[in-house]
Design a protein around this motif. Structure first.
Motif, PDB file in Angstrom:
ATOM      1  N   ARG A   1      94.980 -37.046  11.152  1.00 18.59           N
ATOM      2  CA  ARG A   1      95.039 -38.290  11.933  1.00 18.59           C
ATOM      3  C   ARG A   1      94.916 -37.947  13.415  1.00 18.59           C
ATOM      4  O   ARG A   1      95.376 -36.896  13.848  1.00 18.59           O
ATOM      5  CB  ARG A   1      96.390 -38.986  11.717  1.00 18.59           C
ATOM      6  CG  ARG A   1      96.590 -39.534  10.332  1.00 18.59           C
ATOM      7  CD  ARG A   1      97.952 -40.236  10.313  1.00 18.59           C
ATOM      8  NE  ARG A   1      98.415 -40.459   8.945  1.00 18.59           N
ATOM      9  CZ  ARG A   1      99.662 -40.776   8.640  1.00 18.59           C
ATOM     10  NH1 ARG A   1     100.568 -40.885   9.603  1.00 18.59           N
ATOM     11  NH2 ARG A   1     100.008 -40.987   7.389  1.00 18.59           N
ATOM     12  N   ARG A   2      94.333 -38.880  14.166  1.00 14.01           N
ATOM     13  CA  ARG A   2      94.205 -38.676  15.612  1.00 14.01           C
ATOM     14  C   ARG A   2      95.584 -38.658  16.277  1.00 14.01           C
ATOM     15  O   ARG A   2      95.822 -37.967  17.241  1.00 14.01           O
ATOM     16  CB  ARG A   2      93.354 -39.789  16.236  1.00 14.01           C
ATOM     17  CG  ARG A   2      91.883 -39.702  15.853  1.00 14.01           C
ATOM     18  CD  ARG A   2      91.135 -38.756  16.767  1.00 14.01           C
ATOM     19  NE  ARG A   2      89.742 -38.608  16.343  1.00 14.01           N
ATOM     20  CZ  ARG A   2      88.973 -37.612  16.692  1.00 14.01           C
ATOM     21  NH1 ARG A   2      89.440 -36.646  17.436  1.00 14.01           N
ATOM     22  NH2 ARG A   2      87.728 -37.541  16.292  1.00 14.01           N
ATOM     23  N   SER A   3      96.505 -39.482  15.778  1.00 10.61           N
ATOM     24  CA  SER A   3      97.874 -39.420  16.305  1.00 10.61           C
ATOM     25  C   SER A   3      98.848 -39.616  15.144  1.00 10.61           C
ATOM     26  O   SER A   3      98.545 -40.334  14.194  1.00 10.61           O
ATOM     27  CB  SER A   3      98.095 -40.480  17.379  1.00 10.61           C
ATOM     28  OG  SER A   3      98.047 -41.760  16.788  1.00 10.61           O
TER      29      SER A   3
ATOM     30  N   LYS B   1     107.466 -38.574  10.660  1.00 15.00           N
ATOM     31  CA  LYS B   1     108.039 -37.217  10.563  1.00 15.00           C
ATOM     32  C   LYS B   1     107.570 -36.480   9.312  1.00 15.00           C
ATOM     33  O   LYS B   1     107.369 -35.272   9.330  1.00 15.00           O
ATOM     34  CB  LYS B   1     109.571 -37.291  10.574  1.00 15.00           C
ATOM     35  CG  LYS B   1     110.115 -37.672  11.942  1.00 15.00           C
ATOM     36  CD  LYS B   1     111.624 -37.702  11.935  1.00 15.00           C
ATOM     37  CE  LYS B   1     112.154 -38.060  13.316  1.00 15.00           C
ATOM     38  NZ  LYS B   1     113.587 -38.226  13.329  1.00 15.00           N
ATOM     39  N   LEU B   2     107.407 -37.232   8.215  1.00 18.44           N
ATOM     40  CA  LEU B   2     106.982 -36.603   6.958  1.00 18.44           C
ATOM     41  C   LEU B   2     105.565 -36.033   7.121  1.00 18.44           C
ATOM     42  O   LEU B   2     105.301 -34.890   6.743  1.00 18.44           O
ATOM     43  CB  LEU B   2     107.017 -37.620   5.810  1.00 18.44           C
ATOM     44  CG  LEU B   2     106.554 -37.070   4.444  1.00 18.44           C
ATOM     45  CD1 LEU B   2     107.467 -35.937   3.984  1.00 18.44           C
ATOM     46  CD2 LEU B   2     106.509 -38.175   3.391  1.00 18.44           C
ATOM     47  N   TYR B   3     104.661 -36.848   7.705  1.00 18.82           N
ATOM     48  CA  TYR B   3     103.282 -36.398   7.903  1.00 18.82           C
ATOM     49  C   TYR B   3     103.271 -35.130   8.767  1.00 18.82           C
ATOM     50  O   TYR B   3     102.585 -34.155   8.470  1.00 18.82           O
ATOM     51  CB  TYR B   3     102.457 -37.510   8.568  1.00 18.82           C
ATOM     52  CG  TYR B   3     100.981 -37.181   8.672  1.00 18.82           C
ATOM     53  CD1 TYR B   3     100.116 -37.431   7.612  1.00 18.82           C
ATOM     54  CD2 TYR B   3     100.443 -36.597   9.829  1.00 18.82           C
ATOM     55  CE1 TYR B   3      98.768 -37.112   7.694  1.00 18.82           C
ATOM     56  CE2 TYR B   3      99.109 -36.274   9.924  1.00 18.82           C
ATOM     57  CZ  TYR B   3      98.271 -36.539   8.857  1.00 18.82           C
ATOM     58  OH  TYR B   3      96.945 -36.208   8.942  1.00 18.82           O
ATOM     59  N   TRP B   4     104.056 -35.151   9.853  1.00 20.34           N
ATOM     60  CA  TRP B   4     104.141 -34.003  10.762  1.00 20.34           C
ATOM     61  C   TRP B   4     104.645 -32.767  10.018  1.00 20.34           C
ATOM     62  O   TRP B   4     104.089 -31.671  10.162  1.00 20.34           O
ATOM     63  CB  TRP B   4     105.054 -34.355  11.930  1.00 20.34           C
ATOM     64  CG  TRP B   4     105.360 -33.198  12.833  1.00 20.34           C
ATOM     65  CD1 TRP B   4     106.477 -32.432  12.827  1.00 20.34           C
ATOM     66  CD2 TRP B   4     104.514 -32.635  13.850  1.00 20.34           C
ATOM     67  NE1 TRP B   4     106.399 -31.448  13.782  1.00 20.34           N
ATOM     68  CE2 TRP B   4     105.198 -31.545  14.420  1.00 20.34           C
ATOM     69  CE3 TRP B   4     103.246 -32.955  14.334  1.00 20.34           C
ATOM     70  CZ2 TRP B   4     104.658 -30.777  15.449  1.00 20.34           C
ATOM     71  CZ3 TRP B   4     102.705 -32.183  15.356  1.00 20.34           C
ATOM     72  CH2 TRP B   4     103.405 -31.112  15.910  1.00 20.34           C
ATOM     73  N   ALA B   5     105.679 -32.929   9.195  1.00 21.63           N
ATOM     74  CA  ALA B   5     106.276 -31.790   8.479  1.00 21.63           C
ATOM     75  C   ALA B   5     105.281 -31.190   7.489  1.00 21.63           C
ATOM     76  O   ALA B   5     105.102 -29.963   7.423  1.00 21.63           O
ATOM     77  CB  ALA B   5     107.545 -32.242   7.757  1.00 21.63           C
TER      78      ALA B   5
ATOM     79  N   ILE C   1     113.696 -26.338   8.403  1.00 21.70           N
ATOM     80  CA  ILE C   1     113.964 -27.686   8.918  1.00 21.70           C
ATOM     81  C   ILE C   1     113.099 -27.911  10.164  1.00 21.70           C
ATOM     82  O   ILE C   1     113.215 -27.178  11.140  1.00 21.70           O
ATOM     83  CB  ILE C   1     115.464 -27.862   9.276  1.00 21.70           C
ATOM     84  CG1 ILE C   1     116.322 -27.705   8.023  1.00 21.70           C
ATOM     85  CG2 ILE C   1     115.707 -29.220   9.940  1.00 21.70           C
ATOM     86  CD1 ILE C   1     117.819 -27.710   8.287  1.00 21.70           C
ATOM     87  N   PRO C   2     112.216 -28.933  10.124  1.00 21.61           N
ATOM     88  CA  PRO C   2     111.367 -29.163  11.306  1.00 21.61           C
ATOM     89  C   PRO C   2     112.214 -29.592  12.508  1.00 21.61           C
ATOM     90  O   PRO C   2     113.102 -30.429  12.364  1.00 21.61           O
ATOM     91  CB  PRO C   2     110.434 -30.304  10.881  1.00 21.61           C
ATOM     92  CG  PRO C   2     110.664 -30.522   9.427  1.00 21.61           C
ATOM     93  CD  PRO C   2     111.984 -29.911   9.072  1.00 21.61           C
ATOM     94  N   GLN C   3     111.950 -28.958  13.659  1.00 14.10           N
ATOM     95  CA  GLN C   3     112.715 -29.307  14.867  1.00 14.10           C
ATOM     96  C   GLN C   3     111.755 -29.659  15.995  1.00 14.10           C
ATOM     97  O   GLN C   3     110.674 -29.101  16.075  1.00 14.10           O
ATOM     98  CB  GLN C   3     113.483 -28.083  15.386  1.00 14.10           C
ATOM     99  CG  GLN C   3     114.610 -27.615  14.559  1.00 14.10           C
ATOM    100  CD  GLN C   3     115.025 -26.246  15.078  1.00 14.10           C
ATOM    101  OE1 GLN C   3     114.647 -25.244  14.520  1.00 14.10           O
ATOM    102  NE2 GLN C   3     115.762 -26.193  16.187  1.00 14.10           N
ATOM    103  N   ARG C   4     112.204 -30.538  16.857  1.00 10.56           N
ATOM    104  CA  ARG C   4     111.418 -30.806  18.071  1.00 10.56           C
ATOM    105  C   ARG C   4     111.602 -29.619  19.012  1.00 10.56           C
ATOM    106  O   ARG C   4     112.728 -29.194  19.242  1.00 10.56           O
ATOM    107  CB  ARG C   4     111.937 -32.069  18.763  1.00 10.56           C
ATOM    108  CG  ARG C   4     111.439 -33.336  18.103  1.00 10.56           C
ATOM    109  CD  ARG C   4     110.968 -34.352  19.148  1.00 10.56           C
ATOM    110  NE  ARG C   4     110.194 -35.415  18.542  1.00 10.56           N
ATOM    111  CZ  ARG C   4     108.891 -35.347  18.289  1.00 10.56           C
ATOM    112  NH1 ARG C   4     108.214 -34.250  18.561  1.00 10.56           N
ATOM    113  NH2 ARG C   4     108.243 -36.366  17.760  1.00 10.56           N
ATOM    114  N   PRO C   5     110.515 -29.079  19.575  1.00  6.57           N
ATOM    115  CA  PRO C   5     110.684 -27.942  20.496  1.00  6.57           C
ATOM    116  C   PRO C   5     111.460 -28.355  21.751  1.00  6.57           C
ATOM    117  O   PRO C   5     111.330 -29.491  22.214  1.00  6.57           O
ATOM    118  CB  PRO C   5     109.250 -27.536  20.841  1.00  6.57           C
ATOM    119  CG  PRO C   5     108.360 -28.602  20.320  1.00  6.57           C
ATOM    120  CD  PRO C   5     109.122 -29.441  19.356  1.00  6.57           C
TER     121      PRO C   5
END
Length: 522
Positions: free
Chosen positions: A45-47, A52-56, A189-193
């Motif tokens: 996806r462009r954005s 969060k699920l898609y990002w993970a 666990i995905p974390q925001r940097p």
């Protein structure tokens, strides 16, 4: 073309073929989408919004590729095609993901290879120009691809693909990132940097885009486009004599090389031949009659004055996209030249303040590394002293006799951007209503600019570029001269601080009483 070329070259050299992060719009192309997938593309996806699920899932997919060494990952740092041939501010999402395995200690190192692709003649040159003028981009489709076969019968010159020096993330991070922080939470666990990581990734991204810029192979036409645009803007009636244009091109060739340009100029051929072959390759943009060369603006065609103006703007913006390929070479010296012209004295500190203001103003327009103002100023001083344009004894900045030509060329390169920003400021002061929204901004400012171009109060058709208009708005938002309303009934409207916008417009115009105040405030 970009990713097919990359795969073809790597295949030819018997190197591992990459998996390619491609935009979702390519997936919808029948047969071609499937072919791209089989050639190693994966569609994103462009954005991601707040999904969060898609990002993970997506980041895990890319990390798995890297950790298992399945294939190199190819992605485009800028995230989309540049319609202006200027580098775009890098997007950080994928860079964050590919650096992650190293930061978490899952791999020893990650190597980033910046690749620069230069087209002597851009396939979609007029399409891009029309997009900048508000004509919607046609959707990628298989039928569109087959209809585009006619490009195969035309001459598009050469394409240069330059593989830059590999960059080790390990060496970039040394002394800058404390990796211990990643031991404190389970790695899956995905974390925001955090802020430190964001700064590091952002700096690395700018360094990589700068490396890509420096490795762009420039052809003679890029220099000719710069000269033809300047001659046009300076109102040379009837064009420039071919011999004069050749002399200007040789002068600019030498100047650009002194400034570190990666120029591909055929040394064995006489300059007149090099110029003639470049002009014939781009005959859609230039007209030559009786030995005089000018932009092909008489093709404005039928229709009213506005239609003629927009047709001429297509030629000007197409030419500007070639000139923009060389902007990174001249940008820092040009900002210094402009600072000298707009500064109230030749005192080095005054010139630096002016340079700092202009650099800050244009940092949405060009690739200028955050926090490198002093470094850029020193580099610009060094280059202009080296080319013999300036002398800098102690605390003074002096223009030499031969420096006037160089400074005139450099200030002219930035003139369209300067005037474009000024006209946007004028629009916001004179015409912006209380209810102006982001969506209405570009059409409204375009209408305002067309009016000024038709009356002759504005010289540069380049101000019609939606890219320039959006960048100037982004700069004014960043500087706090315009505010975007976040919530409530007025959500999405733009609130303009007219006093500040007016002051910025004056300072850009070199009206000196506000120069120090504005520079100090910014």
């Amino acid at each position: 073309m970009d990713f097919l070329l990359m795969s073809y070259i790597l295949y030819t050299y018997d190197l591992a073929l990459p998996v390619i992060a491609a935009g979702m719009d390519f997936m919808g192309m029948r047969f071609v989408g499937e072919m791209l997938r089989m050639s190693g593309a994966f569609f994103i996806r462009r954005s991601f919004g707040g999904d969060k699920l898609y990002w993970a899932v997506f980041s895990e997919y890319v990390r798995t590729m890297l950790k298992t060494g399945f294939a190199p990952v190819e992605f485009f740092l800028e995230g989309t095609r540049s319609r202006t041939a200027k580098s775009l501010t890098p997007k950080l999402g994928l860079l964050n993901i590919v650096m992650d395995p190293f930061l978490k200690g899952e791999v020893f190192d990650v190597t980033l290879v910046p690749v620069s692709i230069s087209y002597e003649r851009i396939l979609e040159e007029s399409l891009y120009a029309r997009e900048l003028l508000g004509v919607p981009k046609p959707k990628e489709s298989t039928s569109g691809l087959f209809k585009a076969r006619k490009v195969l019968s035309e001459d598009y010159g050469s394409i240069h693909v330059y593989f830059g020096q590999p960059v080790s993330v390990r060496s970039l991070a040394e002394g800058r990132v404390n990796r211990c922080q990643f031991n404190l939470t389970p790695r899956h666990i995905p974390q925001r940097p955090g802020e430190e990581i964001n700064h590091f990734v952002n700096d690395s991204a700018f360094r990589l885009v700068r490396a890509q810029e420096e490795n762009m192979v420039l052809k003679p036409w890029v220099l000719l486009a710069s000269l033809l645009l300047q001659n046009h803007h300076h109102g040379q009636k009837g064009g420039t004599a071919l011999e004069e244009l050749t002399e200007q091109a040789v002068w600019l060739r030498d100047l650009s090389r002194q400034c570190g340009a990666f120029l591909h100029w055929p040394e064995h051929a006489p300059p007149s031949e090099v110029v003639s072959s470049s002009l014939s390759l781009h005959q859609g943009l230039v007209s030559i009659s009786e030995g005089r060369v000018q932009l092909a603006l008489e093709q404005g065609g039928q229709g009213g004055p506005e239609e003629k103006l927009l047709n001429q703007a297509v030629v000007v913006l197409s030419c500007a996209s070639y000139r923009n390929q060389a902007l990174h070479v001249f940008l820092r010296p040009a900002l210094l030249a402009l600072a000298i012209v707009t500064s109230s004295s030749n005192n080095r500190q005054e010139v630096y303040n002016s340079f700092s203001f202009l650099r800050n103003m244009f940092s949405n327009e060009f690739i200028l590394c955050p926090g490198a103002t002093v470094q850029d100023f020193e580099e610009a001083c060094y280059l202009l002293v080296k080319t013999g344009a300036l002398q800098i004894p102690q605390q003074e900045v002096l223009i030499t006799e031969r420096g006037h030509r160089t400074l005139a060329f450099l200030t002219s390169i930035l003139d369209p951007f300067l005037q474009g920003y000024q006209v946007v400021c004028r629009f916001l002061c004179e015409e912006a209503t209380e209810a102006l929204t982001d969506k209405q901004f570009v059409p409204a400012v375009r209408k305002f600019i067309i009016k000024h171009l038709l009356t002759g109060t504005l010289r540069y058709a380049e101000a019609l570029s939606s890219d320039l208009q959006k960048n100037s708005l982004a700069a004014l938002l960043r500087l706090g001269a315009v505010r975007r309303v976040k919530g409530g009934a007025e959500q999405g409207t733009l609130k303009v601080n007219k006093v500040m916008v007016n002051s910025l417009e004056d300072t850009l115009g070199g009206k000196l009483p506000t120069q120090k105040a504005a520079a100090a405030r910014l």
